[in-house]
Scaffold this motif. Structure first.
Motif, mmCIF file in Angstrom:
data_model
loop_
_atom_site.group_PDB
_atom_site.id
_atom_site.type_symbol
_atom_site.label_atom_id
_atom_site.label_comp_id
_atom_site.label_asym_id
_atom_site.label_seq_id
_atom_site.Cartn_x
_atom_site.Cartn_y
_atom_site.Cartn_z
ATOM 1 N N SER A 25 0.753 -1.245 -0.183
ATOM 2 C CA SER A 25 -0.018 0.032 0.056
ATOM 3 C C SER A 25 0.749 1.362 0.045
ATOM 4 O O SER A 25 0.495 2.320 -0.666
ATOM 5 N N LYS A 26 2.026 1.259 0.700
ATOM 6 C CA LYS A 26 2.697 2.314 0.713
ATOM 7 C C LYS A 26 3.543 2.616 -0.453
ATOM 8 O O LYS A 26 3.745 3.765 -1.084
ATOM 9 N N VAL A 27 3.796 1.581 -1.212
ATOM 10 C CA VAL A 27 4.280 1.571 -2.534
ATOM 11 C C VAL A 27 3.370 2.316 -3.509
ATOM 12 O O VAL A 27 3.714 2.981 -4.136
ATOM 13 N N LEU A 28 2.020 1.740 -3.657
ATOM 14 C CA LEU A 28 1.224 2.239 -4.428
ATOM 15 C C LEU A 28 0.748 3.556 -4.224
ATOM 16 O O LEU A 28 0.718 4.593 -5.080
ATOM 17 N N ALA A 29 0.768 4.152 -2.794
ATOM 18 C CA ALA A 29 0.528 5.536 -2.541
ATOM 19 C C ALA A 29 1.637 6.431 -2.876
ATOM 20 O O ALA A 29 1.340 7.382 -3.711
ATOM 21 N N ALA A 30 3.028 6.023 -2.745
ATOM 22 C CA ALA A 30 4.046 6.740 -3.335
ATOM 23 C C ALA A 30 3.997 6.776 -4.794
ATOM 24 O O ALA A 30 4.052 7.929 -5.321
ATOM 25 N N LEU A 31 3.537 5.780 -5.720
ATOM 26 C CA LEU A 31 3.671 5.773 -7.139
ATOM 27 C C LEU A 31 2.464 6.718 -7.311
ATOM 28 O O LEU A 31 2.434 7.436 -8.389
ATOM 29 N N ALA A 32 1.215 6.722 -6.827
ATOM 30 C CA ALA A 32 0.094 7.577 -6.954
ATOM 31 C C ALA A 32 0.339 9.239 -7.044
ATOM 32 O O ALA A 32 0.139 9.801 -7.803
ATOM 33 N N MET A 57 -5.949 0.239 2.614
ATOM 34 C CA MET A 57 -4.948 0.559 3.124
ATOM 35 C C MET A 57 -4.394 1.963 2.315
ATOM 36 O O MET A 57 -3.936 2.999 2.616
ATOM 37 N N THR A 58 -4.269 1.711 1.079
ATOM 38 C CA THR A 58 -3.717 2.460 0.177
ATOM 39 C C THR A 58 -4.851 3.822 0.069
ATOM 40 O O THR A 58 -4.246 4.943 0.214
ATOM 41 N N ALA A 59 -6.064 3.603 0.025
ATOM 42 C CA ALA A 59 -7.035 4.730 0.285
ATOM 43 C C ALA A 59 -6.910 5.489 1.611
ATOM 44 O O ALA A 59 -6.792 6.759 1.456
ATOM 45 N N ALA A 60 -6.600 4.881 2.375
ATOM 46 C CA ALA A 60 -6.246 5.429 3.889
ATOM 47 C C ALA A 60 -5.229 6.149 3.813
ATOM 48 O O ALA A 60 -5.031 7.273 4.440
ATOM 49 N N LEU A 61 -3.936 5.737 3.345
ATOM 50 C CA LEU A 61 -2.671 6.402 3.241
ATOM 51 C C LEU A 61 -2.748 7.711 2.618
ATOM 52 O O LEU A 61 -2.204 8.416 2.685
ATOM 53 N N LEU A 62 -3.586 7.559 1.370
ATOM 54 C CA LEU A 62 -3.986 8.674 0.501
ATOM 55 C C LEU A 62 -4.723 9.750 0.726
ATOM 56 O O LEU A 62 -5.090 10.842 0.329
ATOM 57 N N ASP A 63 -5.664 9.297 1.914
ATOM 58 C CA ASP A 63 -6.996 9.826 2.257
ATOM 59 C C ASP A 63 -7.675 10.346 0.994
ATOM 60 O O ASP A 63 -8.475 11.316 0.849
ATOM 61 N N TRP A 64 -8.064 9.237 0.246
ATOM 62 C CA TRP A 64 -8.919 9.143 -0.825
ATOM 63 C C TRP A 64 -10.222 8.400 -0.417
ATOM 64 O O TRP A 64 -10.094 7.409 0.146
#
Length: 175
Positions: A25-32, A57-64
């Motif tokens: 999730s952290k990788v996907l968020a950083a790439l986004a 978790m990706t949505a939560a990390l990005l607040d999306w």
């Protein structure tokens, strides 16, 4: 289902084995953030650990906002209309973009790649990044201590009728 380019985040060795849904999730968020994308589409669950956590978790990390278990998506004014599968049937919600969607198996039916399209795909650019390029490390908070198979079950007993079932249950102390 086609792309103009791909991004391969290379992770190897011990780092690869410590990857869990949070690290992915952290990788996907950083790439986004790096790519300035408006939509992340991921599967519902992984086949290795069956977690169903990465999208959320990706949505939560990005607040999306997120749409989970998506079986249909349409683009409209003001965002996406998402049909999602829930226990009682189908639920339709509106989601603003940027957003994260987790797909249900009914979202689409993938096409089989033809030989000419496979050859075209080989020519597409694939950027290679490391975790360091994204200012991330693979270190996780979990360590697998052991994996143990469940005990072997004893064979069951067949009964011919309800009376015999009740008798067997009394013998073993369940009633």
């Amino acid at each position: 289902m086609g792309v103009d380019r791909g991004i391969h985040v290379e992770v190897s060795g011990k780092d690869y084995e410590s990857l869990g849904p949070l690290q992915v999730s952290k990788v996907l968020a950083a790439l986004a953030k790096k790519e300035k994308v408006d939509l992340i589409l991921v599967g519902k669950q992984a086949i290795d650990d069956d977690c169903n956590q990465t999208g959320q978790m990706t949505a939560a990390l990005l607040d999306w906002p997120q749409g989970t278990f998506v079986s249909e998506v349409s683009i409209g004014e003001g965002g996406l209309t998402v049909t999602r599968e829930v226990d009682g049937g189908l639920e339709t919600i509106k989601v603003q973009v940027p957003a994260v969607l987790t797909s249900d198996l009914r979202l689409n039916e993938p096409r089989y790649a033809t030989l000419p399209n496979i050859m075209k795909a080989k020519k597409k650019r694939i950027d290679k990044l490391s975790l360091g390029d994204l200012a991330l490390s693979a270190g996780g908070n979990l360590e697998t201590v052991s994996v143990v198979e469940p005990p072997t079950r004893s064979a069951g007993v067949k009964v011919e009728n309800a009376e015999e079932l009740v008798q067997k249950l009394r013998e073993i102390g369940h009633i």
